[in-house]
Write an enzyme that holds these catalytic residues in place. Structure first.
Site, PDB file in Angstrom:
ATOM      1  CB  SER A  28       8.968  57.205  25.841  1.00  0.00           C
ATOM      2  OG  SER A  28       8.193  58.095  26.625  1.00  0.00           O
ATOM      3  CG  HIS A  29       9.251  57.968  30.783  1.00  0.00           C
ATOM      4  ND1 HIS A  29       8.822  58.912  29.890  1.00  0.00           N
ATOM      5  CD2 HIS A  29      10.453  58.407  31.235  1.00  0.00           C
ATOM      6  CE1 HIS A  29       9.710  59.896  29.829  1.00  0.00           C
ATOM      7  NE2 HIS A  29      10.702  59.618  30.626  1.00  0.00           N
ATOM      8  CB  THR A 142      15.581  67.024  26.528  1.00  0.00           C
ATOM      9  OG1 THR A 142      15.940  65.991  27.463  1.00  0.00           O
ATOM     10  CG2 THR A 142      16.200  66.697  25.185  1.00  0.00           C
ATOM     11  NE  ARG A 168      20.929  61.848  21.164  1.00  0.00           N
ATOM     12  CZ  ARG A 168      21.809  62.368  20.327  1.00  0.00           C
ATOM     13  NH1 ARG A 168      21.756  63.646  20.036  1.00  0.00           N
ATOM     14  NH2 ARG A 168      22.737  61.623  19.768  1.00  0.00           N
ATOM     15  CD  GLU A 170       8.870  61.935  17.737  1.00  0.00           C
ATOM     16  OE1 GLU A 170       8.147  61.678  16.770  1.00  0.00           O
ATOM     17  OE2 GLU A 170       8.704  61.445  18.882  1.00  0.00           O
ATOM     18  CG  HIS A 211      13.681  84.704  22.658  1.00  0.00           C
ATOM     19  ND1 HIS A 211      12.790  84.974  21.641  1.00  0.00           N
ATOM     20  CD2 HIS A 211      13.286  85.480  23.696  1.00  0.00           C
ATOM     21  CE1 HIS A 211      11.921  85.888  22.038  1.00  0.00           C
ATOM     22  NE2 HIS A 211      12.194  86.205  23.273  1.00  0.00           N
ATOM     23  CE  LYS A 212       8.076  85.340  24.314  1.00  0.00           C
ATOM     24  NZ  LYS A 212       6.627  85.644  24.187  1.00  0.00           N
ATOM     25  CG  LEU A 287      -7.853  70.506  31.480  1.00  0.00           C
ATOM     26  CD1 LEU A 287      -8.577  70.028  32.736  1.00  0.00           C
ATOM     27  CD2 LEU A 287      -7.306  71.911  31.699  1.00  0.00           C
ATOM     28  CB  SER A 289      -1.661  64.734  32.076  1.00  0.00           C
ATOM     29  OG  SER A 289      -0.403  65.318  32.286  1.00  0.00           O
ATOM     30  NE  ARG A 291      -2.126  61.974  23.736  1.00  0.00           N
ATOM     31  CZ  ARG A 291      -1.902  62.805  22.728  1.00  0.00           C
ATOM     32  NH1 ARG A 291      -2.422  62.561  21.540  1.00  0.00           N
ATOM     33  NH2 ARG A 291      -1.157  63.886  22.890  1.00  0.00           N
TER      34      ARG A 291
END
Lengths: 326, 326
Positions: A28-29, A142, A168, A170, A211-212, A287, A289, A291
């Site tokens: 995606s990047h 986002t 978005r 997704e 809400h967090k 942890l 990242s 993957r």
């Protein structure tokens, strides 16, 4: 990208993060972004020959780089060494990037700083696609939130996530596949929960963590937009008029020197952090990242494999430049 | 608290946050906490006559206050004016509190800084009661994360929340009431999801927001523990040996000067933030802390009402001091 009209300064910095994305299997990047870069250029929404510059006169804890309406990436590359030097000298320092077009993940920036022995936090708005918790309409972006801690001789502790439940993109993937969304990802245009991708695209995404997460996303609008005198997600969408191009706004990066902050206290902060990471991984939790780092190790030994469709895309862009994009 | 053996310095600062808790109808941080304060004192885990002091020699962005193994509150009160002055001078500054006993909410500290025109972030570990996402055992604390933005002439934008789904006290309340937990709040001793309060108390709480909340909680261990050379939640629990007393650790507070960061850019940051808050509230979403501020307005006009049981508790503590607590 040079063929399309980007200067070497802009193209090289953008290319580095796109290659990093492909290397880490963050499609995606990855190279898929090149078309978006060229589309934003063609629409006149980014200055392809912008030269970022350090703005004089900022307070001593602030390295302020103006991207001159180019991409954020060369602005970061200009500011990062100054930020690192400053943080090491005085303990904590910030890099403020203003007037940039932003499309990249934040982890390449975080990792550039952890490689210099610094902990770092980065955040920025986006454009309004997310409703605040309890709300009915898109207002927040986002808004990614990223943090890293250096691990000498190893890949760092890094997280970088959207503060929406999902990206978005997704929702768009579910729409194309005709698959329902999970409840809690989005609301429809009337503000009601929906699992229908079409209704969600006409409505709003929801923040992660109720809400967090909504509060954290609002904090990002404040720190990564208003504090630094740059656009909020809402203003960025107004400015651009579409979510199909890369958004214009700013970014805030904060670097912490563990050596400075732990000075005079017992224990080596890097060794102590390793004990924490071992306690996390030792009970079967991953942890963040990991993957990405696994994909990186594979790419570094085997190279980056592109599909024939991807190679065709690259060849078409190389051949036609801006004429290849709508 | 003086009757129990706290110095005026310690007792007054602790009393101020307890009164603020009662005023804002935050019963969990109200007078109910006095017994815990005295219990921690009686157990010898806090120094009742500690005099916090500013540690010399820190880097210019760091105000380091050592709580001398007293409560965090007088250490904050000592450091806050220095932090505010420094942030206004140089843009961003930090207050590091070391060697403190911590039991208070973070919002009183955030609000003290927003009243001075600063944005602020505060975070600290706790003791291990929360499993990392995907893990099986308590390691992280309920690690609070708080942020505030000043609103001149109004109550500030403030959030202050645990990075666990719920507080441990919530599980205990469900146990006493014989009510099941919601799925996702906790796991049992074997790491499996549970709705049984007893099993949860023998197991672990879960972070809010899945792996994202877990990553933020880990960041808090790193920044609010290891970075500042103070205890992680795991080390704090080891040190204390129980979760029935207030934990010992440090705290990190970061203050940002909106004037410094927005200098030279268009727009007034405070006016721009109001537009954001109006856009949130205007679509029916609540700003965080609104319930607290409503309770505050009521208390300020009507006073703080205590139940007869609460008055009896206060009288018993006043009469017997440390002898009144187990």
């Amino acid at each position: 990208m040079e063929k399309g009209g980007l200067s070497v300064t802009q193209a090289a910095a953008v290319a580095r993060v796109i290659v990093a994305g492909e290397r880490d299997a963050c499609k995606s990047h990855g190279i898929y972004r090149i078309e978006g870069v060229l589309r934003t250029l063609k629409a006149g929404k980014v200055q392809g020959a912008a030269e970022p510059y350090v703005v004089p006169g900022a307070k001593p804890t602030i390295v302020r780089v103006n991207a001159a309406h180019g991409f954020s990436n060369p602005a970061f590359e200009l500011g990062a060494p100054l930020l690192a030097e400053r943080a090491k000298q005085i303990g904590i320092a910030t890099l403020v990037i203003n007037d940039c077009t932003h499309f990249a993940a934040l982890w390449p920036e975080i990792e550039a700083l952890t490689e210099l022995g610094l902990a770092a936090m980065a955040l920025c708005p986006n454009y309004s696609t997310v409703a605040p918790a309890g709300g009915t309409h898109p207002l927040l972006g986002t808004n990614p939130f990223a943090f890293g801690w250096p691990r000498p001789g190893r890949t760092p502790y890094v997280f970088d996530f959207a503060t929406s439940m999902v990206a978005r993109g997704e929702i768009e993937l579910h729409r194309r596949a005709g698959k329902p969304l999970l409840l809690g990802w989005a609301i429809d245009g009337g503000g009601a929960p929906t699992t229908d991708p079409e209704a969600a695209l006409a409505g709003a995404l929801l923040p992660f963590g109720g809400h967090k997460g909504s509060a954290i996303s609002t904090m990002i609008e404040l720190l990564g937009g208003i504090l630094i005198g740059d656009l909020t997600s809402n203003e960025s969408l107004d400015h651009l008029g579409t979510t199909t191009l890369s958004p214009s706004h700013g970014e805030l990066i904060i670097a912490f020197s563990p050596d400075a902050f732990s000075s005079g206290r017992d224990g080596d902060p890097f060794a102590r952090a390793e004990a924490l990471f071992e306690a996390i991984a030792g009970q079967g939790a991953r942890l963040p990242s990991q993957r990405r780092f696994d994909a990186r190790a594979k790419a570094e030994s085997e190279g980056i494999a592109l599909s024939s469709a991807e190679v065709e895309l690259l060849n078409r862009l190389l051949d036609k430049g801006l004429d290849a994009v709508a």
